[in-house]
Scaffold this motif. Sequence first.
Motif, PDB file in Angstrom:
ATOM      1  N   GLN A 111       0.830  -1.200   0.000  1.00  0.00           N
ATOM      2  CA  GLN A 111       0.000   0.000   0.000  1.00  0.00           C
ATOM      3  C   GLN A 111       0.867   1.254   0.000  1.00  0.00           C
ATOM      4  OE1 GLN A 111      -3.416  -0.305  -0.137  1.00  0.00           O
ATOM      5  NE2 GLN A 111      -3.428   1.874  -0.575  1.00  0.00           N
ATOM      6  N   THR A 112       1.963   1.198   0.754  1.00  0.00           N
ATOM      7  CA  THR A 112       2.919   2.306   0.793  1.00  0.00           C
ATOM      8  C   THR A 112       4.315   1.735   0.548  1.00  0.00           C
ATOM      9  OG1 THR A 112       1.536   3.453   2.390  1.00  0.00           O
ATOM     10  CG2 THR A 112       3.783   4.240   2.139  1.00  0.00           C
ATOM     11  N   ASN A 113       5.084   2.379  -0.344  1.00  0.00           N
ATOM     12  CA  ASN A 113       6.371   1.853  -0.755  1.00  0.00           C
ATOM     13  C   ASN A 113       7.405   2.969  -0.769  1.00  0.00           C
ATOM     14  OD1 ASN A 113       5.451  -0.982  -2.142  1.00  0.00           O
ATOM     15  ND2 ASN A 113       3.950   0.637  -2.541  1.00  0.00           N
ATOM     16  N   THR A 114       8.623   2.626  -0.413  1.00  0.00           N
ATOM     17  CA  THR A 114       9.723   3.577  -0.467  1.00  0.00           C
ATOM     18  C   THR A 114      10.644   3.227  -1.632  1.00  0.00           C
ATOM     19  OG1 THR A 114       9.666   3.937   1.913  1.00  0.00           O
ATOM     20  CG2 THR A 114      11.682   4.560   0.775  1.00  0.00           C
ATOM     21  N   ILE A 115      10.891   4.215  -2.493  1.00  0.00           N
ATOM     22  CA  ILE A 115      11.795   4.023  -3.628  1.00  0.00           C
ATOM     23  C   ILE A 115      13.036   4.865  -3.384  1.00  0.00           C
ATOM     24  CG2 ILE A 115      12.088   4.320  -6.117  1.00  0.00           C
ATOM     25  CD1 ILE A 115       9.061   4.037  -6.391  1.00  0.00           C
ATOM     26  N   ASP A 116      14.202   4.210  -3.256  1.00  0.00           N
ATOM     27  CA  ASP A 116      15.479   4.894  -3.061  1.00  0.00           C
ATOM     28  C   ASP A 116      16.221   4.933  -4.386  1.00  0.00           C
ATOM     29  OD1 ASP A 116      15.188   5.407  -0.310  1.00  0.00           O
ATOM     30  OD2 ASP A 116      15.818   3.359   0.165  1.00  0.00           O
ATOM     31  N   ILE A 117      16.521   6.139  -4.860  1.00  0.00           N
ATOM     32  CA  ILE A 117      17.224   6.326  -6.135  1.00  0.00           C
ATOM     33  C   ILE A 117      18.628   6.830  -5.806  1.00  0.00           C
ATOM     34  CG2 ILE A 117      17.189   7.492  -8.363  1.00  0.00           C
ATOM     35  CD1 ILE A 117      14.152   8.006  -7.771  1.00  0.00           C
ATOM     36  N   GLU A 118      19.620   5.980  -5.996  1.00  0.00           N
ATOM     37  CA  GLU A 118      21.002   6.334  -5.670  1.00  0.00           C
ATOM     38  C   GLU A 118      21.727   6.787  -6.927  1.00  0.00           C
ATOM     39  OE1 GLU A 118      23.790   4.019  -2.847  1.00  0.00           O
ATOM     40  OE2 GLU A 118      24.509   3.555  -4.883  1.00  0.00           O
ATOM     41  N   LYS A 126      28.292   9.471  -3.683  1.00  0.00           N
ATOM     42  CA  LYS A 126      26.908   9.005  -3.795  1.00  0.00           C
ATOM     43  C   LYS A 126      25.925  10.003  -3.172  1.00  0.00           C
ATOM     44  CE  LYS A 126      28.268   4.130  -3.391  1.00  0.00           C
ATOM     45  NZ  LYS A 126      28.089   2.887  -2.594  1.00  0.00           N
ATOM     46  N   GLN A 127      24.695   9.960  -3.681  1.00  0.00           N
ATOM     47  CA  GLN A 127      23.590  10.716  -3.089  1.00  0.00           C
ATOM     48  C   GLN A 127      22.293   9.977  -3.382  1.00  0.00           C
ATOM     49  OE1 GLN A 127      23.010  15.231  -2.606  1.00  0.00           O
ATOM     50  NE2 GLN A 127      22.183  14.793  -4.638  1.00  0.00           N
ATOM     51  N   THR A 128      21.350   9.986  -2.417  1.00  0.00           N
ATOM     52  CA  THR A 128      20.118   9.207  -2.579  1.00  0.00           C
ATOM     53  C   THR A 128      18.887  10.115  -2.536  1.00  0.00           C
ATOM     54  OG1 THR A 128      21.118   7.289  -1.533  1.00  0.00           O
ATOM     55  CG2 THR A 128      18.713   7.330  -1.642  1.00  0.00           C
ATOM     56  N   TYR A 129      18.040   9.968  -3.545  1.00  0.00           N
ATOM     57  CA  TYR A 129      16.712  10.598  -3.567  1.00  0.00           C
ATOM     58  C   TYR A 129      15.704   9.545  -3.112  1.00  0.00           C
ATOM     59  CZ  TYR A 129      18.636  14.398  -6.420  1.00  0.00           C
ATOM     60  OH  TYR A 129      19.366  15.463  -6.875  1.00  0.00           O
ATOM     61  N   THR A 130      14.740   9.953  -2.291  1.00  0.00           N
ATOM     62  CA  THR A 130      13.733   9.016  -1.782  1.00  0.00           C
ATOM     63  C   THR A 130      12.334   9.483  -2.189  1.00  0.00           C
ATOM     64  OG1 THR A 130      15.109   8.419   0.104  1.00  0.00           O
ATOM     65  CG2 THR A 130      12.749   7.953   0.276  1.00  0.00           C
ATOM     66  N   VAL A 131      11.550   8.553  -2.729  1.00  0.00           N
ATOM     67  CA  VAL A 131      10.159   8.830  -3.076  1.00  0.00           C
ATOM     68  C   VAL A 131       9.278   7.829  -2.330  1.00  0.00           C
ATOM     69  CG1 VAL A 131       8.448   9.084  -4.909  1.00  0.00           C
ATOM     70  CG2 VAL A 131      10.868   9.601  -5.372  1.00  0.00           C
ATOM     71  N   VAL A 132       8.400   8.332  -1.494  1.00  0.00           N
ATOM     72  CA  VAL A 132       7.418   7.474  -0.824  1.00  0.00           C
ATOM     73  C   VAL A 132       6.177   7.442  -1.706  1.00  0.00           C
ATOM     74  CG1 VAL A 132       5.971   7.164   1.202  1.00  0.00           C
ATOM     75  CG2 VAL A 132       8.303   8.018   1.461  1.00  0.00           C
ATOM     76  N   VAL A 133       5.887   6.286  -2.249  1.00  0.00           N
ATOM     77  CA  VAL A 133       4.754   6.118  -3.159  1.00  0.00           C
ATOM     78  C   VAL A 133       3.640   5.387  -2.419  1.00  0.00           C
ATOM     79  CG1 VAL A 133       3.956   5.139  -5.328  1.00  0.00           C
ATOM     80  CG2 VAL A 133       6.275   6.061  -5.155  1.00  0.00           C
ATOM     81  N   TYR A 183       7.211   9.865   7.287  1.00  0.00           N
ATOM     82  CA  TYR A 183       5.878   9.322   7.020  1.00  0.00           C
ATOM     83  C   TYR A 183       5.888   7.793   6.945  1.00  0.00           C
ATOM     84  CZ  TYR A 183       1.515   8.376   4.516  1.00  0.00           C
ATOM     85  OH  TYR A 183       0.295   7.878   4.139  1.00  0.00           O
ATOM     86  N   MET A 184       6.816   7.239   6.180  1.00  0.00           N
ATOM     87  CA  MET A 184       6.839   5.789   5.984  1.00  0.00           C
ATOM     88  C   MET A 184       7.079   5.056   7.297  1.00  0.00           C
ATOM     89  SD  MET A 184       6.059   4.247   3.263  1.00  0.00           S
ATOM     90  CE  MET A 184       6.810   2.718   3.730  1.00  0.00           C
ATOM     91  N   ASP A 185       7.956   5.623   8.115  1.00  0.00           N
ATOM     92  CA  ASP A 185       8.238   4.984   9.402  1.00  0.00           C
ATOM     93  C   ASP A 185       6.990   4.972  10.281  1.00  0.00           C
ATOM     94  OD1 ASP A 185      10.856   4.561   8.670  1.00  0.00           O
ATOM     95  OD2 ASP A 185      11.544   6.461   9.521  1.00  0.00           O
ATOM     96  N   VAL A 186       6.243   6.081  10.266  1.00  0.00           N
ATOM     97  CA  VAL A 186       5.016   6.163  11.072  1.00  0.00           C
ATOM     98  C   VAL A 186       3.964   5.204  10.540  1.00  0.00           C
ATOM     99  CG1 VAL A 186       3.156   7.678  11.858  1.00  0.00           C
ATOM    100  CG2 VAL A 186       5.499   8.554  11.719  1.00  0.00           C
ATOM    101  N   TRP A 187       3.801   5.187   9.215  1.00  0.00           N
ATOM    102  CA  TRP A 187       2.782   4.319   8.616  1.00  0.00           C
ATOM    103  C   TRP A 187       3.101   2.840   8.879  1.00  0.00           C
ATOM    104  CZ3 TRP A 187      -1.830   3.350   7.354  1.00  0.00           C
ATOM    105  CH2 TRP A 187      -2.174   2.361   6.439  1.00  0.00           C
ATOM    106  N   ASN A 188       4.338   2.473   8.695  1.00  0.00           N
ATOM    107  CA  ASN A 188       4.703   1.078   8.929  1.00  0.00           C
ATOM    108  C   ASN A 188       4.526   0.686  10.397  1.00  0.00           C
ATOM    109  OD1 ASN A 188       5.345   0.327   6.295  1.00  0.00           O
ATOM    110  ND2 ASN A 188       7.423   1.170   6.459  1.00  0.00           N
ATOM    111  N   TYR A 189       4.637   1.658  11.265  1.00  0.00           N
ATOM    112  CA  TYR A 189       4.452   1.377  12.694  1.00  0.00           C
ATOM    113  C   TYR A 189       2.976   1.198  13.030  1.00  0.00           C
ATOM    114  CZ  TYR A 189       4.663   1.932  17.773  1.00  0.00           C
ATOM    115  OH  TYR A 189       4.536   1.742  19.121  1.00  0.00           O
ATOM    116  N   VAL A 190       2.146   2.166  12.636  1.00  0.00           N
ATOM    117  CA  VAL A 190       0.748   2.119  13.076  1.00  0.00           C
ATOM    118  C   VAL A 190      -0.041   1.022  12.366  1.00  0.00           C
ATOM    119  CG1 VAL A 190       0.724   4.558  13.705  1.00  0.00           C
ATOM    120  CG2 VAL A 190      -0.041   3.886  11.430  1.00  0.00           C
TER     121      VAL A 190
END
Length: 907
Positions: A111-118, A126-133, A183-190
Amino acid sequence: MRIAFIKISAKVLVLVAVLGLLAPASFLANEKEKKSSMPDHVHQVTLQSLSIQGAELDPPFSKEILNYKATVSNQDQINLNIEATAKNAKVSINGKKVNANRAVEVEIPNQTNTIDIEVATPHGIKQTYTVVVQKENEYKLQDVKLIQTGEGSSIHHYQLGFFPARNMDGVEAYLLFYSKEAYMDVWNYVRHLSTAEIEAHLTSNTSSEQKNKIYKISNLSYADGVGNTFREGQLDIMTGKSLEVGEYVAYAATLGANGVLGMSEADRKIEIMPFPVNVQVSGEGTVIENYAVTFNHPQDNRVTDYFIFYSEDGLTRLVEPKLEAKTKDHLKELVNQGRGKLVSREEVGSSAVNFKDNQLTIDGKSLGTGLYYAYVLAVGEAQNFGIAKSLQMINTNPMQNPLGTIGDGKGTLIPAGGSTSNVSAYFEAIRLAASADKPKIAIFNSSRDSVDVAYDHFHLDDPPYKSLKKEFENWGFEPVYIPLAIDTYEFIAHDPYFVNLVKSSHAVMLQGGDQVKHARSLLNDDGSPSPLLEAIKYVYENGGVVAGTSAGAHVMSQPMFGVGDSLTSFTINQTEEKTLNDVPLTGFLNPTTAGNNIFMPGIGLAEDILFDTHFDARGRLGRLLVGMRDTGHTLGIGLDEGTGLQMKGNIGEVVGLNGVFILDRSAATVNGPGVKPGFETTGIRVHYLTSGDQYNFSTKEVIPAEDKRVVNSAESDTYSSQNLFGGNYETTKSLIAFANSLQEEFVTEINHQPNYQLTWSRDELTKNYTSGESFTTRDLRAYQKPTIMNMILDLIPRNDQVEPKPVSIESVKTYSYNDTFFIQFTGPIDPASVTKETIDLKGLTHVSWSPDYLPESLEIEVRATEDIQIGYEITIQNLNDINGNTLPAETWRKVNDVNTDWEKVSQ
């Protein structure tokens, strides 16, 4: 050029070139120029562009921003378009290398996914962009807005307003919480919390180690856009810490039988900057240098100084714009103008700081006569931080003198049922009873969450609503502000100035809101009256007026009650007792069992009467009957909206738009608290009075208004309600129709667990009068205003099941807005069947939250994205009632604009 190769071993060759000796300068210069001319971006680890096909990034893409969110339709993969700034960059998504310059398919199984673009260079930078989908979730609450009600330093200064999720099937409650974490950390917790674990997190839990992290709201009607306040001391759901300096996100979630169904974040963040704590002002007199402030330092070393000032404005948000973007140099300029005092952190230490001699307000005015508010701004070298205000005030008003006898010296109480702001008859009754051309009236808004809310309501317009000050001035009063609230009562309720200010008034007005906050603010800890409550009683006993609407009427009883609904009251059959110490600083005092009622100490202006308000608009006859038994009252009065009861001596006279129920149980029988299957009573004597009717509290006689005439009962129809306690004046319609008929007895079956049977009957004392004037309230327009006396009410639970009558569409109506209409039903509808498909707008589009089922009024509210023109047709189909029966499909046509009924075209 000579180059020497020296063989060291069979595996290694070393090139020896002696700079300056072996390589000419021209060669080195060319190599340096070649290197410096290479594009800078080949070493960059940024993205030039990033997008998701069919979705928008939040915030919009910028190569400097590394974290994004996106909502996509309910699909299992998305196309991600990536372009790296450096052409030689290596790009990987979730650890898998991809082509950096074309669309990449990415799976999103959850339902909620984290996409890490390195993004990496060949040199390993290195540098990482994160998209929470997040996939679209039909259980997410909509239009979640953060509302700040206080200075913002504590979580109870914030509220969340929201509207129902698109799918409310199975939703049992709402949850409010907040966190610094992502957000993702909170959602995965609750979302992984069990219902038992959620209960352990609740603010109502007193024993769990996880307590005080989630505020649970069981009343689903609170998803109405109005703010719901976080609880005092509520903790970060992830860290377990109190609100402190930093950024937080507030969340509202839907809860089902097995856990969290959906989670939505607020439209903006809570940003806490370092601010002075526990600001207090002390002093007296009419010169500002006699006053000083004390405060505690914030635990932040960036704060180097404090800017101390005062203002006639009593809200932080009103003074903030006057300091916005002010640097330390700007503040020094204000100091030079005499509009503030700048002191260093070291100067303050732990001492009180006096205002400067002749210091002006922040607006540049001298200290005059009135109420002023002290503020302290935390200041840093590079920026200003948070502002804090003292709850105590600088008061330069002269002491007021109590009035002598007012009028004939006999006081008047005028409790009302709420929604009185536009009822001229109510305000005229108060003004005339106050015996002055322009009566001074003390306004108590102590039913609110804080003194800031009380200040806001009194002083500031909130279009289309006027401030209380303007409202009462327009009705011919001189309103005075009493800054009593649940966060100021400890000193305001004992302040001699405000005590005398009330005693100098002709009238007192207790505003609506939450009656338990009125009681907590006006009573001492032991339940005895505070000096300010004694002042209110002084006005009444001196011949003045004490009026109260909604919560202000409830609190007049002793004890008082409220909170729950009729049907739950029947089933539980025992009103819960609470104390003043149970009253929370924010939010509501909820019963242990959702839907039940509570009782607790009131202020006792009418201690022999138990008042209830918004009475039949919300179907409260049943809950008042239970409350009367459990509080020991033999007389109960139910006040309808827009309606008051002017009580002077032994006589009460109805004023306003609708009716007043008077319930007398002195000769009734009633079962005991907690008896199963539920509440039971027989022989309740009921009177129903409208404008001009009087009731004698000594003789228990009803005196009809002079324009009323006896009704000659006829062979008219009775009114059989499918939801007698569902609001919309269903009980009133049932009573009036029976009174107008020839029947001696009329039974209404109430489908509940257990089922109930309510019986109206007559005896030799029963009489019925009418004015010939129709009600103006929309649900009662078909009826004339009556006077009904001595009707007998019996309410008995039944163990046998009664076959419910089929539910049907009663009407479709447009009221104030041409883009909105309401579908009225004769009984309860299954909320799960209410969808955009079942209310077919045939070409028009629903707004996001439409259609919305309103269970209390048995209506569906429908709003389109544009006005609905005359002649337009809609179809209502595939709706189910609460018993699973499907209603016949019907087509309705709009025949006029606002305030009109639609017509049924076909079935």
